[in-house]
Enzyme design. Structure first.
Site, short mmCIF file in Angstrom:
data_model
loop_
_atom_site.label_atom_id
_atom_site.label_comp_id
_atom_site.label_asym_id
_atom_site.label_seq_id
_atom_site.Cartn_x
_atom_site.Cartn_y
_atom_site.Cartn_z
N GLU A 271 71.13 17.83 26.03
CA GLU A 271 69.68 18.01 25.92
C GLU A 271 69.19 19.01 26.97
O GLU A 271 68.33 18.68 27.79
CB GLU A 271 68.98 16.66 26.14
CG GLU A 271 69.43 15.55 25.20
CD GLU A 271 68.94 14.17 25.63
OE1 GLU A 271 68.29 14.05 26.69
OE2 GLU A 271 69.21 13.21 24.92
N GLY A 273 67.03 21.77 28.72
CA GLY A 273 65.70 22.37 28.58
C GLY A 273 65.63 23.61 29.44
O GLY A 273 65.61 24.74 28.95
N TYR A 314 56.56 20.41 43.40
CA TYR A 314 57.92 20.16 43.92
C TYR A 314 58.29 21.09 45.06
O TYR A 314 59.45 21.14 45.44
CB TYR A 314 58.97 20.37 42.81
CG TYR A 314 58.63 19.81 41.47
CD1 TYR A 314 58.47 18.44 41.29
CD2 TYR A 314 58.49 20.64 40.37
CE1 TYR A 314 58.18 17.92 40.05
CE2 TYR A 314 58.20 20.13 39.11
CZ TYR A 314 58.04 18.77 38.96
OH TYR A 314 57.75 18.26 37.72
N CYS A 340 40.57 25.00 44.23
CA CYS A 340 40.08 24.40 45.48
C CYS A 340 41.01 23.30 45.98
O CYS A 340 40.63 22.12 46.03
CB CYS A 340 38.69 23.86 45.25
SG CYS A 340 37.63 25.14 44.63
N GLU A 341 42.23 23.66 46.27
CA GLU A 341 43.20 22.72 46.84
C GLU A 341 44.16 23.51 47.70
O GLU A 341 44.61 24.59 47.28
CB GLU A 341 44.03 22.03 45.74
CG GLU A 341 43.23 21.14 44.86
CD GLU A 341 44.03 19.93 44.39
OE1 GLU A 341 44.98 19.51 45.06
OE2 GLU A 341 43.65 19.42 43.33
#
Ligand code: LLP
Length: 410
Positions: A271, A273, A314, A340-341
């Site tokens: 699987e 990705g 991350y 705004c972070e």
């Protein structure tokens, strides 16, 4: 597929600048042929074994991206009814769809049974009982693989490791055999396989060998109980190079795994990705302003954490490059977005060729978990997506409008 030619950054045979001038920024740009090459590399590596590659749609579920893989012969790994809808719309054959996830709803189960998917990867006894009941009402049999939590260390970021005991995924090793024995008694369940997925961005073959050894041991134990399985699904997780990582190639993986599998009447499922699409896509953004602040220099761009969340989430590394190669001075900068972070950044204390105001920057290896994890946070319309194929390119998702922002609201 993403290279400098005559000092200009290109995707396949197209100047990235040409696309950006027509479509605007921010924009995701994918290389169709890189996606196809990645698929072929994986598929051919395991040629000597019966196998099926089920592309993990969550990495990038754009219809054109998905269709590219469907036409090439891939199956897909889905995790929601929404992904099933996308998978069918993009042309994946139902018989090549596996359905993963710890929390499938009855509605999703009904939808997948109606579609006739290959298999459900079941993650708890309660889920198994509900699936049995739902299939019974529909007078169908649900093909099932049970996901085991093998307690294998994938050696990756703790947010993307999934095969350790403390993670919510799969069924505990110690209870697996009992779960299969009980499942055998359920009339509307057809036991088909065994599955595990230990994490993402894995950069060595070791965890896969460890995993496969554990899984084969279970296959043998189950066979002794009269439960003979047809498929073994070892999940996704193969890493790519973002910075200096040297992950194994599919060929390396095949060399390590195939000797363990010879003479076994099993179809191997994967699987992947990130491997399929990660290095097949970039995000292009425009520099709005530069700002000196004491020791620091900020480069403020028009893309933000809502468009590509991986650095914010991350602390992920993505290489950043201007679209022209020249001899300008390098400078240590923070590349940040307009949200705004403080966590809204793409690079911190990174030495890059110092860009001009209005210049375009490409953020590399953004094809996996880029657009797919984007949002409209700060009421920012989601960006456009483009796919290049040789010297041609086309928009494969329109940039959202302001109206799209309030669609469905009252
Ligand atoms: N199969 C299952 C059951 C999964 O949960 C995943 C990913 C895959 C396959 C595909 O894994 P891949 O080959 O892409 O590593 N958003 C994070 C990654 C989360 C992965 C979640 N599960 C990131 O941006 O790094």
């Amino acid at each position: 597929m993403f290279t400098f030619k005559r000092n200009q950054f290109q995707v396949e045979d197209v100047l990235v600048r040409d696309i950006v001038e027509k479509v605007g920024t921010p924009v995701y740009i994918y290389s169709k042929n890189r996606i196809l090459d990645n698929f072929k590399l994986f598929d051919q590596a395991f040629n000597s074994l019966p196998h099926l590659i089920c592309y993990a749609l969550k990495a990038n579920s754009n219809l054109s991206v998905a269709r590219t893989l469907a036409v090439a012969g891939a199956g897909t790994d889905i995790v929601s009814g929404g992904e099933l809808y996308r998978a069918l719309a993009s042309g994946f054959r139902a018989k090549k769809i596996v359905f993963s996830g710890v929390g499938k709803t009855k509605d999703e189960m009904r939808y997948a049974l109606r579609a006739g998917i290959l298999m459900f990867n079941v993650e708890s006894s309660e889920e198994l009982n509900v699936l049995n009941e739902v299939a019974g009402v529909m007078k169908k049999k649900a093909r099932v693989a049970i996901r085991v939590n093998p307690n294998v260390e994938a050696d990756t970021h703790h947010h993307i490791t999934t095969g350790k005991q403390e993670n919510k995924f799969g069924i505990h090793k110690n209870t697996l055999l009992d779960v299969y024995k009980n499942a055998k008694k359920l009339h509307n369940i057809e036991l088909h396989g065994l599955q595990a997925h230990i994490g993402s961005q894995i950069t060595s073959v070791k965890p896969y060998v460890e995993l496969l050894t554990i899984l084969l041991d279970f296959i043998d134990k189950l066979a002794k109980q009269g439960i003979v399985l047809k498929t073994l699904d070892i999940g996704g997780g193969l890493g790519i190079t973002y910075d200096k990582e040297v992950p194994p190639t599919p060929q390396d993986l095949a060399l390590a795994l195939t000797p363990l599998l010879r003479e076994r009447p099993l179809t191997l499922l994967f699987e992947p990705g990130r491997f399929m699409v990660g290095n097949s896509g970039i995000l292009v953004t425009q520099v709005l302003y530069r700002k000196e602040a004491g020791e620091k220099t900020f480069v403020i761009v028009d893309a933000a954490m809502n468009d590509l969340a991986r650095p914010a989430l991350y602390d992920a590394y993505h290489e950043i490059t201007p679209l022209v190669q020249d001899r300008r001075a390098q400078r240590v900068v923070d590349v940040v977005g307009p949200i705004c972070e403080s966590g809204d950044y793409f690079a911190r204390q990174r030495k890059i060729p110092f860009p001009k105001c209005g210049e375009y920057l490409a953020i590399l290896s953004a094809g996996a978990y880029g657009f797919a994890m984007s949002s409209q946070y700060n009421s920012r319309p989601r960006v456009a997506e483009v796919m290049a194929d040789g010297k041609y390119w086309k928009i494969i998702r329109k940039r959202e409008s302001l109206k799209d922002l309030i669609r469905g609201e009252k």
